[in-house]
Motif scaffolding. Sequence first.
Motif, short mmCIF file in Angstrom:
data_model
loop_
_atom_site.label_atom_id
_atom_site.label_comp_id
_atom_site.label_asym_id
_atom_site.label_seq_id
_atom_site.Cartn_x
_atom_site.Cartn_y
_atom_site.Cartn_z
N UNK A 54 0.84 -1.19 0.00
CA UNK A 54 0.00 0.00 0.00
C UNK A 54 0.88 1.25 0.00
N UNK A 55 0.54 2.16 -0.91
CA UNK A 55 1.30 3.39 -1.08
C UNK A 55 0.43 4.61 -0.81
N UNK A 56 1.04 5.58 -0.19
CA UNK A 56 0.43 6.88 0.03
C UNK A 56 0.91 7.83 -1.07
N UNK A 57 0.02 8.70 -1.52
CA UNK A 57 0.37 9.67 -2.56
C UNK A 57 -0.22 11.03 -2.23
N UNK A 58 0.44 12.06 -2.70
CA UNK A 58 -0.04 13.42 -2.47
C UNK A 58 0.16 14.28 -3.70
N UNK A 59 -0.67 15.29 -3.84
CA UNK A 59 -0.54 16.18 -4.99
C UNK A 59 -1.71 17.13 -5.08
N UNK A 60 -1.77 17.83 -6.19
CA UNK A 60 -2.86 18.75 -6.48
C UNK A 60 -3.76 18.09 -7.52
N UNK A 61 -4.64 17.22 -7.05
CA UNK A 61 -5.41 16.34 -7.92
C UNK A 61 -6.89 16.68 -7.82
N UNK A 62 -7.56 16.90 -8.93
CA UNK A 62 -9.00 17.18 -8.89
C UNK A 62 -9.79 15.99 -8.35
N UNK A 63 -10.93 16.29 -7.76
CA UNK A 63 -11.77 15.26 -7.16
C UNK A 63 -12.11 14.15 -8.14
N UNK A 64 -12.35 14.51 -9.41
CA UNK A 64 -12.82 13.53 -10.38
C UNK A 64 -11.79 12.44 -10.69
N UNK A 65 -10.53 12.70 -10.42
CA UNK A 65 -9.48 11.75 -10.77
C UNK A 65 -8.63 11.37 -9.57
#
Length: 121
Positions: free
Chosen positions: A90-101
């Motif tokens: 299991x990996x955690x990820x972060x960013x500036x991602x729109x809700x739809x994707x």
Amino acid sequence: QVQLVESGGGSVQSGGSLRLSCAASAYTLSMGWFRQAPGKEREGVAGIITDDTATYVDSVRGRFTISRDNAKNTLYLQMNSLKPEDAAMYYCAGGNVPRQVLLRAQKYAYWGQGTRVTVSS
């Protein structure tokens, strides 16, 4: 650059529970949990911007809960009623991602090293 460190993985029996945590070095708008089993592609499990934007893959909806504590820059994944098919890294990820994707891995800029979850039947 944002560093992400996962913890909380382990080995449980089918039907058991685990809580994964991801400590981030800084705030990111969007965060998500992804998993990858041997021989399979990385899969989006859950994503979140705020509590009312939590998104789940169908296979975990109702069993997993994603949440975040912005004061601590920490992401969580509460996993209940675990099944053998949930076993993966299991990996955690972060960013500036729109809700739809939120469940699309290629949209995230920052990734942790992963924590392994094993579920025995």
